[in-house]
Motif scaffolding. Sequence first.
Motif, PDB file in Angstrom:
ATOM      1  N   ALA A 151      57.375  49.398  57.605  1.00 16.84           N
ATOM      2  CA  ALA A 151      57.547  48.242  56.984  1.00 16.84           C
ATOM      3  C   ALA A 151      56.084  47.850  56.698  1.00 16.84           C
ATOM      4  O   ALA A 151      55.862  46.792  55.515  1.00 16.84           O
ATOM      5  CB  ALA A 151      57.853  47.183  58.438  1.00 16.84           C
ATOM      6  N   LEU A 152      54.425  47.789  56.878  1.00 18.31           N
ATOM      7  CA  LEU A 152      53.892  47.352  56.845  1.00 18.31           C
ATOM      8  C   LEU A 152      53.248  47.470  54.953  1.00 18.31           C
ATOM      9  O   LEU A 152      53.245  46.714  54.296  1.00 18.31           O
ATOM     10  CB  LEU A 152      53.131  47.758  57.864  1.00 18.31           C
ATOM     11  N   VAL A 153      53.251  48.681  55.192  1.00 17.02           N
ATOM     12  CA  VAL A 153      53.326  49.171  53.696  1.00 17.02           C
ATOM     13  C   VAL A 153      53.682  49.174  52.727  1.00 17.02           C
ATOM     14  O   VAL A 153      53.192  49.006  51.809  1.00 17.02           O
ATOM     15  CB  VAL A 153      52.850  50.730  53.808  1.00 17.02           C
ATOM     16  N   ARG A 154      54.777  49.536  52.795  1.00 15.17           N
ATOM     17  CA  ARG A 154      56.399  48.826  51.780  1.00 15.17           C
ATOM     18  C   ARG A 154      56.010  47.166  51.746  1.00 15.17           C
ATOM     19  O   ARG A 154      56.676  46.824  50.587  1.00 15.17           O
ATOM     20  CB  ARG A 154      57.195  49.420  52.938  1.00 15.17           C
ATOM     21  N   THR A 155      55.754  46.273  52.624  1.00  8.50           N
ATOM     22  CA  THR A 155      56.219  44.824  52.347  1.00  8.50           C
ATOM     23  C   THR A 155      54.256  44.881  51.350  1.00  8.50           C
ATOM     24  O   THR A 155      55.079  43.877  50.724  1.00  8.50           O
ATOM     25  CB  THR A 155      56.068  44.020  53.769  1.00  8.50           C
ATOM     26  N   LEU A 213      72.602  48.243  68.954  1.00  3.33           N
ATOM     27  CA  LEU A 213      72.556  46.392  69.681  1.00  3.33           C
ATOM     28  C   LEU A 213      71.037  45.531  69.365  1.00  3.33           C
ATOM     29  O   LEU A 213      70.064  46.698  69.260  1.00  3.33           O
ATOM     30  CB  LEU A 213      73.183  46.957  71.126  1.00  3.33           C
ATOM     31  N   PHE A 214      72.017  44.826  69.165  1.00  5.49           N
ATOM     32  CA  PHE A 214      70.344  43.578  69.282  1.00  5.49           C
ATOM     33  C   PHE A 214      68.646  44.233  68.680  1.00  5.49           C
ATOM     34  O   PHE A 214      68.211  43.915  68.878  1.00  5.49           O
ATOM     35  CB  PHE A 214      70.364  43.106  70.396  1.00  5.49           C
ATOM     36  N   LYS A 215      69.288  44.142  67.564  1.00  6.24           N
ATOM     37  CA  LYS A 215      67.893  44.233  66.474  1.00  6.24           C
ATOM     38  C   LYS A 215      66.873  44.269  66.537  1.00  6.24           C
ATOM     39  O   LYS A 215      64.993  44.390  66.918  1.00  6.24           O
ATOM     40  CB  LYS A 215      68.611  44.296  64.729  1.00  6.24           C
ATOM     41  N   ASN A 216      66.476  42.568  66.977  1.00  4.23           N
ATOM     42  CA  ASN A 216      65.431  42.034  66.657  1.00  4.23           C
ATOM     43  C   ASN A 216      64.614  42.079  68.511  1.00  4.23           C
ATOM     44  O   ASN A 216      63.815  41.374  69.100  1.00  4.23           O
ATOM     45  CB  ASN A 216      65.381  40.313  67.620  1.00  4.23           C
ATOM     46  N   ILE A 217      65.599  42.422  69.375  1.00  3.24           N
ATOM     47  CA  ILE A 217      65.227  42.797  71.165  1.00  3.24           C
ATOM     48  C   ILE A 217      65.036  44.292  71.461  1.00  3.24           C
ATOM     49  O   ILE A 217      64.160  44.346  72.376  1.00  3.24           O
ATOM     50  CB  ILE A 217      65.745  42.055  72.241  1.00  3.24           C
ATOM     51  N   ARG A 218      65.563  44.868  70.970  1.00  3.88           N
ATOM     52  CA  ARG A 218      65.815  46.881  71.214  1.00  3.88           C
ATOM     53  C   ARG A 218      64.044  47.254  70.537  1.00  3.88           C
ATOM     54  O   ARG A 218      63.566  46.788  69.632  1.00  3.88           O
ATOM     55  CB  ARG A 218      66.735  46.869  70.468  1.00  3.88           C
ATOM     56  N   PRO A 219      63.964  48.050  71.529  1.00  3.20           N
ATOM     57  CA  PRO A 219      62.546  48.789  71.027  1.00  3.20           C
ATOM     58  C   PRO A 219      62.259  49.257  69.581  1.00  3.20           C
ATOM     59  O   PRO A 219      63.702  49.720  68.696  1.00  3.20           O
ATOM     60  CB  PRO A 219      62.632  49.837  71.915  1.00  3.20           C
ATOM     61  N   ILE A 220      61.268  49.319  69.087  1.00  4.27           N
ATOM     62  CA  ILE A 220      60.814  49.062  67.622  1.00  4.27           C
ATOM     63  C   ILE A 220      59.907  50.706  67.209  1.00  4.27           C
ATOM     64  O   ILE A 220      59.024  50.807  68.545  1.00  4.27           O
ATOM     65  CB  ILE A 220      60.680  48.962  66.444  1.00  4.27           C
ATOM     66  N   TYR A 221      59.961  51.923  67.250  1.00  2.00           N
ATOM     67  CA  TYR A 221      59.110  53.384  67.095  1.00  2.00           C
ATOM     68  C   TYR A 221      57.549  52.398  66.263  1.00  2.00           C
ATOM     69  O   TYR A 221      58.094  51.720  65.214  1.00  2.00           O
ATOM     70  CB  TYR A 221      59.772  54.499  66.712  1.00  2.00           C
ATOM     71  N   ASP A 222      56.981  52.987  66.174  1.00  2.00           N
ATOM     72  CA  ASP A 222      55.601  52.598  65.969  1.00  2.00           C
ATOM     73  C   ASP A 222      55.354  53.077  64.211  1.00  2.00           C
ATOM     74  O   ASP A 222      54.938  52.255  63.156  1.00  2.00           O
ATOM     75  CB  ASP A 222      54.590  53.771  66.327  1.00  2.00           C
ATOM     76  N   TYR A 223      55.997  54.299  64.202  1.00  2.00           N
ATOM     77  CA  TYR A 223      56.526  54.812  62.606  1.00  2.00           C
ATOM     78  C   TYR A 223      57.268  53.557  61.590  1.00  2.00           C
ATOM     79  O   TYR A 223      56.920  53.395  60.739  1.00  2.00           O
ATOM     80  CB  TYR A 223      56.829  56.004  62.172  1.00  2.00           C
ATOM     81  N   GLN A 224      58.070  53.216  62.673  1.00  2.00           N
ATOM     82  CA  GLN A 224      58.530  52.232  61.723  1.00  2.00           C
ATOM     83  C   GLN A 224      58.178  51.236  61.182  1.00  2.00           C
ATOM     84  O   GLN A 224      58.280  50.564  60.576  1.00  2.00           O
ATOM     85  CB  GLN A 224      60.674  51.578  62.386  1.00  2.00           C
ATOM     86  N   VAL A 225      57.179  50.445  62.214  1.00  2.00           N
ATOM     87  CA  VAL A 225      56.079  49.394  62.435  1.00  2.00           C
ATOM     88  C   VAL A 225      55.238  49.567  61.104  1.00  2.00           C
ATOM     89  O   VAL A 225      55.123  48.847  59.523  1.00  2.00           O
ATOM     90  CB  VAL A 225      55.524  48.502  63.272  1.00  2.00           C
ATOM     91  N   ALA A 226      54.497  50.562  60.991  1.00  2.00           N
ATOM     92  CA  ALA A 226      53.823  51.739  59.753  1.00  2.00           C
ATOM     93  C   ALA A 226      54.762  50.844  58.603  1.00  2.00           C
ATOM     94  O   ALA A 226      53.756  50.910  57.864  1.00  2.00           O
ATOM     95  CB  ALA A 226      53.719  52.678  60.385  1.00  2.00           C
ATOM     96  N   PHE A 282      53.799  40.250  61.453  1.00  2.00           N
ATOM     97  CA  PHE A 282      55.022  40.919  61.982  1.00  2.00           C
ATOM     98  C   PHE A 282      54.975  40.707  63.417  1.00  2.00           C
ATOM     99  O   PHE A 282      54.219  41.512  64.170  1.00  2.00           O
ATOM    100  CB  PHE A 282      54.570  42.882  61.919  1.00  2.00           C
ATOM    101  N   ARG A 283      56.197  41.068  63.873  1.00  2.00           N
ATOM    102  CA  ARG A 283      56.408  40.508  65.092  1.00  2.00           C
ATOM    103  C   ARG A 283      57.556  42.066  65.250  1.00  2.00           C
ATOM    104  O   ARG A 283      58.208  41.532  66.100  1.00  2.00           O
ATOM    105  CB  ARG A 283      57.118  39.156  65.800  1.00  2.00           C
ATOM    106  N   PRO A 284      56.466  43.085  66.482  1.00  2.00           N
ATOM    107  CA  PRO A 284      57.699  44.233  66.871  1.00  2.00           C
ATOM    108  C   PRO A 284      57.494  43.788  68.998  1.00  2.00           C
ATOM    109  O   PRO A 284      57.689  43.086  69.203  1.00  2.00           O
ATOM    110  CB  PRO A 284      56.471  45.449  66.822  1.00  2.00           C
ATOM    111  N   SER A 285      58.993  44.535  68.802  1.00  2.00           N
ATOM    112  CA  SER A 285      59.424  44.014  70.327  1.00  2.00           C
ATOM    113  C   SER A 285      58.366  44.669  70.585  1.00  2.00           C
ATOM    114  O   SER A 285      57.707  45.425  70.582  1.00  2.00           O
ATOM    115  CB  SER A 285      61.177  44.410  69.997  1.00  2.00           C
ATOM    116  N   SER A 297      61.157  42.386  64.261  1.00  2.00           N
ATOM    117  CA  SER A 297      61.542  43.658  64.655  1.00  2.00           C
ATOM    118  C   SER A 297      62.419  43.924  64.155  1.00  2.00           C
ATOM    119  O   SER A 297      62.377  45.441  63.471  1.00  2.00           O
ATOM    120  CB  SER A 297      61.469  43.674  66.022  1.00  2.00           C
ATOM    121  N   GLY A 298      63.593  43.351  63.657  1.00  2.24           N
ATOM    122  CA  GLY A 298      64.701  43.584  63.273  1.00  2.24           C
ATOM    123  C   GLY A 298      64.701  43.674  61.558  1.00  2.24           C
ATOM    124  O   GLY A 298      65.389  45.075  60.776  1.00  2.24           O
ATOM    125  N   GLU A 299      64.160  43.519  61.083  1.00  2.00           N
ATOM    126  CA  GLU A 299      64.052  43.427  60.106  1.00  2.00           C
ATOM    127  C   GLU A 299      62.824  43.997  58.987  1.00  2.00           C
ATOM    128  O   GLU A 299      63.064  44.908  58.588  1.00  2.00           O
ATOM    129  CB  GLU A 299      63.298  41.882  58.774  1.00  2.00           C
TER     130      GLU A 299
END
Length: 237
Positions: free
Chosen positions: A211-215, A196-209, A165-168, A229-231
């Motif tokens: 995504a990890l669990v659902r994946t 805008l620009f999903k892969n480079i804009r900031p992402i929240y910590d809870y979104q990463v978490a 997982f590669r978050p911005s 990050s966009g995914e």
Amino acid sequence: MVVALVSGTSGMVGMQLLHQLLSSYDYVISVGRRKLAIKHQNLVQLEGDLSQVNSWDWEHLLVLDSLGGEFNSLKENIVEKKAEIHAFSSLGTTIKQAGSKERFFQIDHDLVIEFAKWAKDLGATKFLYVSSSGADAKSSIFYSQTKGKTENDLKDLGFEYLGLFRPSLLLGNRSEFRLGEQIATIVMKPLVWLKLFKNIRPIYDYQVAKALVRTALSKNSNSVEIISSGEMQDISK
């Protein structure tokens, strides 16, 4: 029985991840150099030197947290290879925090790999790692180079599923102040508002978490995946 092994729970993403895991898995085993001030009936916290995790007497440590025998079935299922185990790592620091490049590499590479080897020995079939958007073993930037080397070495361990997982830039409540990230957040946060620009804009910590669990709970195929990050933002909706 589905069990989560996790390291790095004291960090920003790690804390969010722990809460997500506790609501999604039968048991969660968190490993670290110290225990967190959190209690849950399905949470086991093992503490010690992570560089030596492969020599831990984890069965004994687990029993220490199980005076009433409530974790006996968990231990038996792991020992008898009857549990489905997913491992997660959000271990990471900064060179400034670590104090040197050498110490940074020990934390962001060596400890992650040692934890992954231990998880594999316990029977983990899936490993999900919080890397960085710029991860590249050939990068001239030491931080990105280290993340890339860690990804490559994780691939060599042969998990049935490996999610990288590669978050911005991460948004959330950090325990320490980072001037550079504060400035970048102020500059970049409008991209979040404007979507805008999903892969480079900031992402929240809870979104990463999330995504990890659902994946982890949805992937069944043998594969190595890089999740941008966009995914992650799409998965966590």
